[in-house]
Motif scaffolding. Structure first.
Motif, PDB file in Angstrom:
ATOM      1  N   UNK A   4     -51.249   7.839  -9.314  1.00 28.29           N
ATOM      2  CA  UNK A   4     -52.657   8.208  -9.418  1.00 28.29           C
ATOM      3  C   UNK A   4     -52.950   8.813 -10.786  1.00 28.29           C
ATOM      4  N   UNK A   5     -52.007   9.557 -11.332  1.00 26.42           N
ATOM      5  CA  UNK A   5     -52.189  10.118 -12.677  1.00 26.42           C
ATOM      6  C   UNK A   5     -52.332   8.992 -13.698  1.00 26.42           C
ATOM      7  N   UNK A   6     -51.514   7.962 -13.552  1.00 23.02           N
ATOM      8  CA  UNK A   6     -51.581   6.822 -14.474  1.00 23.02           C
ATOM      9  C   UNK A   6     -52.888   6.049 -14.322  1.00 23.02           C
ATOM     10  N   UNK A   7     -53.358   5.910 -13.099  1.00 26.41           N
ATOM     11  CA  UNK A   7     -54.617   5.203 -12.844  1.00 26.41           C
ATOM     12  C   UNK A   7     -55.782   5.963 -13.475  1.00 26.41           C
ATOM     13  N   UNK A   8     -55.837   7.266 -13.229  1.00 26.21           N
ATOM     14  CA  UNK A   8     -56.904   8.091 -13.797  1.00 26.21           C
ATOM     15  C   UNK A   8     -56.842   8.055 -15.323  1.00 26.21           C
ATOM     16  N   UNK A   9     -55.644   8.176 -15.862  1.00 31.19           N
ATOM     17  CA  UNK A   9     -55.458   8.166 -17.319  1.00 31.19           C
ATOM     18  C   UNK A   9     -55.998   6.872 -17.925  1.00 31.19           C
ATOM     19  N   UNK A  10     -55.623   5.747 -17.345  1.00 29.16           N
ATOM     20  CA  UNK A  10     -56.060   4.450 -17.862  1.00 29.16           C
ATOM     21  C   UNK A  10     -57.575   4.296 -17.750  1.00 29.16           C
ATOM     22  N   UNK A  11     -58.132   4.703 -16.622  1.00 28.23           N
ATOM     23  CA  UNK A  11     -59.570   4.558 -16.429  1.00 28.23           C
ATOM     24  C   UNK A  11     -60.367   5.420 -17.404  1.00 28.23           C
ATOM     25  N   UNK A  12     -59.927   6.654 -17.634  1.00 24.95           N
ATOM     26  CA  UNK A  12     -60.632   7.506 -18.586  1.00 24.95           C
ATOM     27  C   UNK A  12     -60.573   6.889 -19.985  1.00 24.95           C
ATOM     28  N   UNK A  37     -57.887  15.958 -23.710  1.00 22.30           N
ATOM     29  CA  UNK A  37     -58.280  14.585 -23.382  1.00 22.30           C
ATOM     30  C   UNK A  37     -57.095  13.656 -23.610  1.00 22.30           C
ATOM     31  N   UNK A  38     -56.385  13.863 -24.704  1.00 20.34           N
ATOM     32  CA  UNK A  38     -55.207  13.059 -25.014  1.00 20.34           C
ATOM     33  C   UNK A  38     -54.150  13.198 -23.913  1.00 20.34           C
ATOM     34  N   UNK A  39     -53.931  14.400 -23.434  1.00 23.12           N
ATOM     35  CA  UNK A  39     -52.957  14.616 -22.342  1.00 23.12           C
ATOM     36  C   UNK A  39     -53.391  13.892 -21.074  1.00 23.12           C
ATOM     37  N   UNK A  40     -54.695  13.919 -20.788  1.00 24.08           N
ATOM     38  CA  UNK A  40     -55.191  13.198 -19.610  1.00 24.08           C
ATOM     39  C   UNK A  40     -54.958  11.706 -19.762  1.00 24.08           C
TER      40      UNK A  40
END
Length: 84
Positions: A4-12, A37-40
């Protein structure tokens, strides 16, 4: 949880880039640093739910869009446009 972290990161990152916005510009809108923002976007951390709601509002998408891997609609279209 990592998925989920990867999904959110890619979408942002995808939404930000699609709008031609820099990390700094998004950070300023959210009162965060561009480093955050970069960390997200690198999935090193995830925004709080209240921030995810703000991000969804900025990019005119739903919260579901931010946390979903597969998308059926163009993120730049509003719900009324996709129903027409």
């Amino acid at each position: 949880m990592n998925d989920i972290k990867n999904i959110i990161a890619k979408n942002i990152a995808d939404l930000r880039q699609a709008k031609g916005m820099t990390q700094l510009e998004l950070a300023e809108k959210l009162n965060y640093s561009d480093k955050t923002i970069s960390k997200w976007e690198r999935a090193e951390s995830t925004p709080d739910i209240s921030i995810l709601i703000e991000i969804a509002s900025i990019f005119d998408v739903t919260l579901d869009y931010l946390v979903t891997k597969e998308h059926t609609a163009n993120p730049t279209q509003t719900e009324t446009e996709t129903q027409a």
